[in-house]
Design a protein around this motif. Structure first.
Motif: not given
Length: 98
Positions: A30-43
């Motif tokens: 449904l959603l995919q994003f990269y979070h710069p604070e955690f330096k991870k790609e989330y699904l």
């Protein structure tokens, strides 16, 4: 942090994953994003068979995407990440589509 600092991919696709017994389970991304604070790609996934729940309730499953060749998905483990994901999902899912 503003949404402009996050990189979102809202393209829906269906992924085939395997449960603990080795059975294939289809999940809709449904959603995919990269979070710069955690330096991870989330699904953010939802099980395809439960996607059209009668009550409109969908169980969302957040996962961390690894950078390895196997495309392994890992569970979210920290409270800080859970809080961040909940905030982003609530914001993204509540916004009207353009």
């Amino acid at each position: 942090m503003t949404n402009e600092e996050l990189e979102f991919n809202n393209d829906e696709e269906v992924l085939t994953l395997y449960d603990n017994e080795g059975n294939e389970v289809l999940y809709r991304k449904l959603l995919q994003f990269y979070h710069p604070e955690f330096k991870k790609e989330y699904l953010i996934l939802a099980e395809e068979s439960n996607f059209s729940d009668e009550d409109g309730d969908i169980e969302l499953i957040p996962m961390i995407s690894t950078d390895d060749e196997e495309g392994q998905l890992l569970p979210v483990e920290t409270d800080e990440e859970w809080d961040m994901i909940e905030e982003i999902v609530n914001t993204q899912m509540d916004e009207p589509e353009e």
